[in-house]
Design a protein around this motif. Structure first.
Motif, short mmCIF file in Angstrom:
data_model
loop_
_atom_site.label_atom_id
_atom_site.label_comp_id
_atom_site.label_asym_id
_atom_site.label_seq_id
_atom_site.Cartn_x
_atom_site.Cartn_y
_atom_site.Cartn_z
N UNK A 56 27.31 49.71 11.30
CA UNK A 56 26.16 49.22 12.05
C UNK A 56 26.05 47.70 11.96
N UNK A 57 25.64 47.08 13.07
CA UNK A 57 25.32 45.66 13.02
C UNK A 57 23.81 45.54 13.17
N UNK A 58 23.11 45.23 12.07
CA UNK A 58 21.67 45.05 12.18
C UNK A 58 21.38 43.76 12.94
N UNK A 59 20.20 43.65 13.54
CA UNK A 59 19.86 42.41 14.24
C UNK A 59 20.56 42.35 15.59
N UNK A 60 20.86 41.13 16.03
CA UNK A 60 21.33 40.92 17.40
C UNK A 60 22.85 40.72 17.47
N UNK A 61 23.48 41.43 18.41
CA UNK A 61 24.88 41.19 18.76
C UNK A 61 24.90 40.51 20.12
N UNK A 62 25.59 39.37 20.22
CA UNK A 62 25.73 38.70 21.52
C UNK A 62 27.17 38.86 22.00
#
Ligand code: EPU
Length: 346
Positions: A56-62
């Protein structure tokens, strides 16, 4: 528009399952003025070709999806059907452009200099981060400027010196979370100066019976070499070279050379040599080894592959066993080339 819980499995070449808590496609530079870009997002995704994603990538993925290729100067003058003006060409390429498609486009246009770097997966914006290189060429040799967004500050243009390029290294790697690359200016040539010194290129050109190669011939030779050694991520998930080739003191090299006469090595400076990690892994008996869905590639031990259902954690554990095997056998530490991102949920 920000989306939630977006799967990234199709957006990374290792094909590892991972979910982005929040996801934003960057398609327009004006988006950078928004509140999301006051500080660095958790993950900036280009072609997803040099990363190992955990669950999982918490927060924002751009996801950098900026497009466009622009010839800045000068416009080449076609003198005859086969020769172009010899001048230097400066080409500005947006960060989201696919690297290999860009290289093919340059060859079609008669803009030369990137033929050795054909078929490398990833995007133009990701390429300077690890200073992609192959078959005797490195992208840094042809970088004129890198256009970035500096979080909390704004637009900047970095000179090549300011990018601090090294072997598979740059300031972007050293200072993660400071810059987002939006475009790169490259210096190409209207007239070709080929780099055919790399042994494998010479062998392949000889096999093709080509004496006076054109840039397209070199691109063909590199394509053939890559296809014969490196897995296509479309069929077998991977991230290219998983480790860097280690640079060791001459004393370490000399110790190993007495025991292993056939050890290949590349001098870096009078005191240091680079050793091929692929050779070390193979000679540690780990080439083609597999643990469930993760393995070393049977034709190039430096590449770890996902045989289908591996998780990031499994790849990471496997890579640590490869590092341990090489350390035990040769006393040499392998450093990861890929970046580990995200968190495990189990
Ligand atoms: N070798 C082995 N066994 C192996 C693999 C390699 O003995 O399983 C030996 C080869 O015989 C050769 C030496 O290691 O003597 C070097 O092999 P190769 O020419 O395949 O290159 P490499 O050092 O393994 C580097 C880059 C590649 C790039 C090639 C060609 C790094 C970490 N890797 O690999 O880059 O394509 O050179 O220039 O520098 C990448 O970064 O993702 C990548 C694929």
């Amino acid at each position: 528009m920000i989306q939630h819980d977006v799967p990234l499995v199709r957006l990374n070449t290792f094909k590892l399952p991972c979910v982005a808590e929040r996801y934003l496609a960057l398609t327009d530079l004006r988006q950078l003025e928004g509140p999301e870009f006051k500080q660095a997002p958790e993950l900036v995704l280009g072609g997803g070709s040099n990363m190992l994603l955990l669950d999982q990538v918490p927060g924002l993925t751009v996801h950098v999806s900026l497009g466009g290729v622009q010839l800045l100067t000068p416009v080449p003058v076609r003198k005859t059907s086969s020769s172009l003006d010899t001048g230097t060409l400066i080409v500005r390429v947006a960060a989201g452009v696919d690297w290999n498609q860009f290289v093919r486009y340059t060859l079609d246009q008669g803009w030369y200099g990137f033929e050795n770097l054909i078929l490398i997966p990833g995007t133009v914006g990701a390429a300077p981060v690890q200073n992609i290189g192959a078959y005797g060429a490195e992208i840094a040799e042809r970088i004129e400027a890198v256009h970035v967004w500096e979080y909390g500050i704004g637009v900047r243009v970095l000179t090549p010196e300011e990018c601090e390029f090294g072997y598979r290294d740059s300031r972007f790697k050293q200072e993660p979370g400071r810059f987002l690359i939006t475009a790169v200016d490259f210096r190409l040539n209207g007239k070709h100066e080929l780099k055919t010194g790399y042994g494998a290129i010479q062998t392949e050109l000889a096999r093709l019976k080509i004496d006076n190669p054109t840039p397209n011939d070199v691109a063909l030779a590199v394509t053939n070499i890559r296809r014969s050694k490196l897995p296509d991520w479309f069929f077998l998930g991977n991230s290219g070279s998983f480790f860097k080739n280690p640079v060791v003191p001459m004393s370490v090299h000399n110790r190993l050379k007495t025991e292993y006469e056939d050890l290949p090595s590349y001098p870096i400076n009078p005191g240091h040599v680079k050793l091929p990690a692929g050779w070390l892994i193979e000679r540690a008996g780990l080439k083609g080894m597999r643990n469930e869905a993760v393995g070393t590639y049977e034709k190039q031990a430096l590449v770890l592959v996902n045989h289908g259902s591996a998780t990031g954690r499994e790849v990471l554990n496997f890579s640590e066993s490869v590092q341990a095997g090489v350390l035990t056998k040769f006393g040499v530490e392998l450093e990861r080339e890929v970046q580990v991102l995200g968190v495990s949920t189990v």
